[in-house]
Design an enzyme around this catalytic site. Structure first.
Site, PDB file in Angstrom:
ATOM      1  N   GLN A   1       5.417   3.341   2.930  1.00 50.14           N
ATOM      2  CA  GLN A   1       5.988   3.412   4.139  1.00 50.14           C
ATOM      3  C   GLN A   1       5.910   4.827   4.526  1.00 50.14           C
ATOM      4  OE1 GLN A   1       9.696   0.978   3.350  1.00 50.14           O
ATOM      5  NE2 GLN A   1       9.693   0.757   4.630  1.00 50.14           N
TER       6      GLN A   1
ATOM      7  N   HIS B   1       6.410  -4.786   0.302  1.00 52.44           N
ATOM      8  CA  HIS B   1       5.727  -3.379   0.477  1.00 52.44           C
ATOM      9  C   HIS B   1       5.071  -3.056   0.070  1.00 52.44           C
ATOM     10  CE1 HIS B   1       8.011  -2.259   4.012  1.00 52.44           C
ATOM     11  NE2 HIS B   1       8.754  -2.483   3.586  1.00 52.44           N
TER      12      HIS B   1
END
Length: 182
Positions: free
Chosen positions: A51, A144
């Site tokens: 991210q 993720h």
């Protein structure tokens, strides 16, 4: 400490499997500090390295409960090379948001209890159980690390992506217009 920007979908790094961290170097320690700052600044409860543009198996969680908060306090926990080693059969489905896909929530079915093994920020082996909200956050962040997003759980993924991209396009146009009028 480097100021990190949170990558937004459709940044390619968000959908790629990440690389194992072989050693906790000073650069990794610095990344952890910068990620902690970015997560807190964005008021997130978790953040994974992709991210912030780093394809590494590194994630963190933290929830600072406020008055009348329905969720418990979760102290900052750094997870290096984390792996869920067991899931409960009991599940629940809750709407989840994501710092990399602002404004979108998707119902996601998750295990209520998990057992995790990882390294901490000092390279020490850790193993623990998590339940409820903490278990949900960990599962979200570990998704993720495998290039999986909440969008992948959506029943109508393409429709949600189009809605999100249209919203982003409108926001970017307004931002550009506002910047020109400074």
């Amino acid at each position: 400490m480097k100021e990190l920007k949170i990558k937004l979908f459709p940044a390619p790094v968000l959908t790629q499997k990440t690389n194992k961290i072989d050693e906790i170097t000073p650069a990794i320690q610095e990344l952890i500090k910068s990620m902690t700052n970015a997560m807190r600044k964005a008021r997130g409860v978790g953040l994974a390295a992709p991210q912030v543009g780093e394809s590494l198996r590194l994630a963190m969680i933290e929830h600072r409960a406020e008055e009348n908060d329905e969720f418990e306090d979760i102290p900052l926990q750094i997870l290096v090379n984390p792996k869920i080693i067991s899931f409960s059969r009991e599940t629940d489905t809750e709407k989840e948001g994501c710092l990399s896909i602002p404004g979108i929530e998707v119902p996601v079915k998750r295990a209520r209890k998990i057992k995790v093994k990882a390294l901490d920020e000092n390279g020490e082996k850790i193993q623990f159980r998590a339940t409820g909200f903490k278990a949900r956050i960990i599962q979200h962040e570990l998704d993720h690390l495998d290039g999986k997003l909440i969008l992948d759980y959506a029943t109508d993924k393409e429709k949600i992506i189009q809605k999100y991209l249209a919203k982003q396009s409108k926001f970017n146009s307004k931002q550009k217009h506002d910047d020109q009028n400074l």
